[in-house]
Design a protein around this motif. Structure first.
Motif, PDB file in Angstrom:
ATOM      1  N   ALA A  58      84.448  33.938  10.037  1.00  0.00           N
ATOM      2  CA  ALA A  58      84.182  32.846  11.121  1.00  0.00           C
ATOM      3  C   ALA A  58      82.617  33.218  11.534  1.00  0.00           C
ATOM      4  N   SER A  59      82.324  34.170  11.760  1.00  0.00           N
ATOM      5  CA  SER A  59      80.918  34.310  12.229  1.00  0.00           C
ATOM      6  C   SER A  59      79.738  34.066  11.258  1.00  0.00           C
ATOM      7  N   ASP A  63      77.265  30.731  10.970  1.00  0.00           N
ATOM      8  CA  ASP A  63      75.823  30.822  10.809  1.00  0.00           C
ATOM      9  C   ASP A  63      75.400  29.846   9.600  1.00  0.00           C
ATOM     10  N   GLY A  64      76.278  29.788   8.737  1.00  0.00           N
ATOM     11  CA  GLY A  64      76.031  28.746   7.766  1.00  0.00           C
ATOM     12  C   GLY A  64      75.949  27.246   8.214  1.00  0.00           C
ATOM     13  N   ALA A  65      76.778  26.949   9.282  1.00  0.00           N
ATOM     14  CA  ALA A  65      76.786  25.612   9.833  1.00  0.00           C
ATOM     15  C   ALA A  65      75.574  25.246  10.665  1.00  0.00           C
ATOM     16  N   GLY A  66      75.107  26.628  11.281  1.00  0.00           N
ATOM     17  CA  GLY A  66      74.035  26.430  11.907  1.00  0.00           C
ATOM     18  C   GLY A  66      72.815  26.460  11.257  1.00  0.00           C
ATOM     19  N   LEU A  67      72.759  26.624  10.007  1.00  0.00           N
ATOM     20  CA  LEU A  67      71.710  26.430   8.837  1.00  0.00           C
ATOM     21  C   LEU A  67      71.757  25.032   8.733  1.00  0.00           C
ATOM     22  N   LEU A  68      72.822  24.484   8.610  1.00  0.00           N
ATOM     23  CA  LEU A  68      72.939  23.155   8.021  1.00  0.00           C
ATOM     24  C   LEU A  68      72.813  21.956   9.012  1.00  0.00           C
ATOM     25  N   ALA A  69      72.741  22.478  10.441  1.00  0.00           N
ATOM     26  CA  ALA A  69      72.466  21.467  11.647  1.00  0.00           C
ATOM     27  C   ALA A  69      71.360  20.625  11.288  1.00  0.00           C
ATOM     28  N   LYS A  70      70.304  21.175  10.815  1.00  0.00           N
ATOM     29  CA  LYS A  70      69.124  20.379  10.621  1.00  0.00           C
ATOM     30  C   LYS A  70      68.997  19.267   9.790  1.00  0.00           C
ATOM     31  N   HIS A  71      70.029  19.075   8.839  1.00  0.00           N
ATOM     32  CA  HIS A  71      70.177  18.006   7.873  1.00  0.00           C
ATOM     33  C   HIS A  71      71.120  17.109   8.578  1.00  0.00           C
ATOM     34  N   THR A  72      71.799  17.247   9.775  1.00  0.00           N
ATOM     35  CA  THR A  72      72.860  16.503  10.699  1.00  0.00           C
ATOM     36  C   THR A  72      73.886  15.811   9.436  1.00  0.00           C
ATOM     37  N   PRO A  73      74.761  16.875   8.880  1.00  0.00           N
ATOM     38  CA  PRO A  73      75.532  16.417   8.012  1.00  0.00           C
ATOM     39  C   PRO A  73      76.806  15.687   8.495  1.00  0.00           C
ATOM     40  N   ASP A  74      77.401  14.950   7.588  1.00  0.00           N
ATOM     41  CA  ASP A  74      78.680  14.100   7.846  1.00  0.00           C
ATOM     42  C   ASP A  74      79.804  14.987   7.690  1.00  0.00           C
ATOM     43  N   ALA A  75      79.620  15.872   6.869  1.00  0.00           N
ATOM     44  CA  ALA A  75      80.972  16.825   6.663  1.00  0.00           C
ATOM     45  C   ALA A  75      80.127  18.223   6.089  1.00  0.00           C
ATOM     46  N   VAL A  76      81.086  19.321   6.132  1.00  0.00           N
ATOM     47  CA  VAL A  76      80.442  20.557   5.576  1.00  0.00           C
ATOM     48  C   VAL A  76      81.747  21.218   4.655  1.00  0.00           C
ATOM     49  N   VAL A  77      81.498  21.785   3.607  1.00  0.00           N
ATOM     50  CA  VAL A  77      82.346  22.349   2.816  1.00  0.00           C
ATOM     51  C   VAL A  77      81.979  23.921   2.614  1.00  0.00           C
ATOM     52  N   ARG A  98      88.022  26.309  11.764  1.00  0.00           N
ATOM     53  CA  ARG A  98      87.014  26.883  12.877  1.00  0.00           C
ATOM     54  C   ARG A  98      85.704  26.347  12.394  1.00  0.00           C
ATOM     55  N   LEU A  99      85.474  26.114  11.017  1.00  0.00           N
ATOM     56  CA  LEU A  99      84.158  25.674  10.608  1.00  0.00           C
ATOM     57  C   LEU A  99      83.771  24.459  11.065  1.00  0.00           C
ATOM     58  N   ALA A 100      84.699  23.513  11.068  1.00  0.00           N
ATOM     59  CA  ALA A 100      84.765  22.233  11.627  1.00  0.00           C
ATOM     60  C   ALA A 100      84.291  22.098  13.024  1.00  0.00           C
ATOM     61  N   PRO A 106      84.007  17.053  10.286  1.00  0.00           N
ATOM     62  CA  PRO A 106      84.925  17.558   9.252  1.00  0.00           C
ATOM     63  C   PRO A 106      84.743  18.463   8.260  1.00  0.00           C
ATOM     64  N   ALA A 107      85.538  19.535   7.991  1.00  0.00           N
ATOM     65  CA  ALA A 107      85.082  20.814   6.975  1.00  0.00           C
ATOM     66  C   ALA A 107      86.314  21.042   6.139  1.00  0.00           C
ATOM     67  N   SER A 108      85.878  21.476   5.115  1.00  0.00           N
ATOM     68  CA  SER A 108      86.896  21.942   4.046  1.00  0.00           C
ATOM     69  C   SER A 108      86.555  23.121   3.368  1.00  0.00           C
ATOM     70  N   SER A 109      87.225  23.509   2.280  1.00  0.00           N
ATOM     71  CA  SER A 109      86.887  24.797   1.544  1.00  0.00           C
ATOM     72  C   SER A 109      87.152  24.243   0.073  1.00  0.00           C
ATOM     73  N   THR A 110      86.605  24.990  -0.810  1.00  0.00           N
ATOM     74  CA  THR A 110      86.633  24.841  -2.226  1.00  0.00           C
ATOM     75  C   THR A 110      88.311  25.009  -2.665  1.00  0.00           C
ATOM     76  N   SER A 111      88.933  26.010  -2.127  1.00  0.00           N
ATOM     77  CA  SER A 111      90.313  26.194  -2.501  1.00  0.00           C
ATOM     78  C   SER A 111      91.277  24.868  -2.029  1.00  0.00           C
ATOM     79  N   PHE A 112      90.758  24.302  -1.039  1.00  0.00           N
ATOM     80  CA  PHE A 112      91.513  23.092  -0.462  1.00  0.00           C
ATOM     81  C   PHE A 112      91.202  21.805  -1.347  1.00  0.00           C
TER      82      PHE A 112
END
Length: 244
Positions: A58-59, A63-77, A98-100, A106-112
């Motif tokens: 989760a940590s 960190d990855g979500a924080g790096l993406l924040a500047k792009h204002t994403p509509d979703a994160v994977v 937790r990522l969401a 909204p968030a997901s992963s490659t496995s899903f």
């Protein structure tokens, strides 16, 4: 404009994402801008269970979500198959939730993404051409089974690190995929985001005569799904040809 952020571990085949962005916004795609920024997190690139559990923690993903924040994403994977299925179905769901929360979208992963893509194509039985060591590849089989996808055959190339996978030539990628199909499988799955596959999907599908689902392909499609966006891109395989 739709922006989908991807958290990618270390470096290997992340250039599949700018390629996809070009294809999704090019002459093959419907109107509307799509941006696919990639943020990197770092740990080990070893395909081993303890290391993968740490990589997908989760940590690290926060960190990855924080790096993406500047792009204002509509979703994160979370663009890592082994770093998500290694947690099992329930653990991977908690990971995505937790990522969401960390990303605020909204968030997901490659496995899903693999399971959702199989459902979209009404695929029930598959073959798996994995680059991982056998013990890791078997965890992917278990994850697919939990998602209602039956694996008829599974091969493991026993490649220890993502860096090694990223060095595979296009010819080697095609050979790995084509040589590990099963005649009764509805589709072939190639589950490593460290492998460059977007440029080879059309060739593999032509040789096999069936849908091919690869890690970076389904990860990008999952991001589109999360945002309610559809695109028809013939060069990205059956999953994208139907504009699902």
């Amino acid at each position: 404009m739709t922006t989908i952020g991807f958290i990618y571990p270390d470096h290997a085949a992340e250039d599949d994402y700018p390629l996809a962005e070009q294809l999704l916004g090019g002459s093959e795609a419907a109107e509307g801008d799509i941006r696919l920024p990639v943020a990197h997190i770092y740990g080990t690139d070893l395909h081993a269970v303890p290391e993968l559990l740490d990589l997908g923690s989760a940590s690290r993903l926060a960190d990855g979500a924080g790096l993406l924040a500047k792009h204002t994403p509509d979703a994160v994977v979370w663009a890592c198959t082994s770093g998500s299925f290694v947690y099992g179905w329930d653990g991977a769901r908690d990971q995505a939730d937790r990522l969401a929360t960390a990303a605020g979208v909204p968030a997901s992963s490659t496995s899903f993404a693999f399971v959702h893509a199989a459902q979209a194509l009404e695929v029930k039985r598959v073959a798996v051409a994995a680059s991982y060591p056998d013990d890791v590849a078997r965890l992917f089989v278990e994850f697919l089974a939990a998602g209602g996808v039956e694996v008829l055959s599974m091969s493991s190339a026993d490649i220890d690190t993502a860096a090694e996978v990223g060095k595979l030539s296009p010819e080697a990628v095609v050979d790995l995929a084509v040589s590990h199909d099963h005649p009764d499988a509805d589709a072939l799955l190639v589950p490593d985001t460290a492998m460059r596959t977007l440029g080879e999907i059309t060739d593999i599908e032509a040789k096999l005569g069936k849908p091919v689902l690869t890690a970076n392909q389904v990860t990008i499609w999952e991001g589109l799904r999360l945002t309610g966006t559809t695109r028809m891109v013939r060069s990205l395989g059956a999953l994208f040809r139907a504009g699902r």
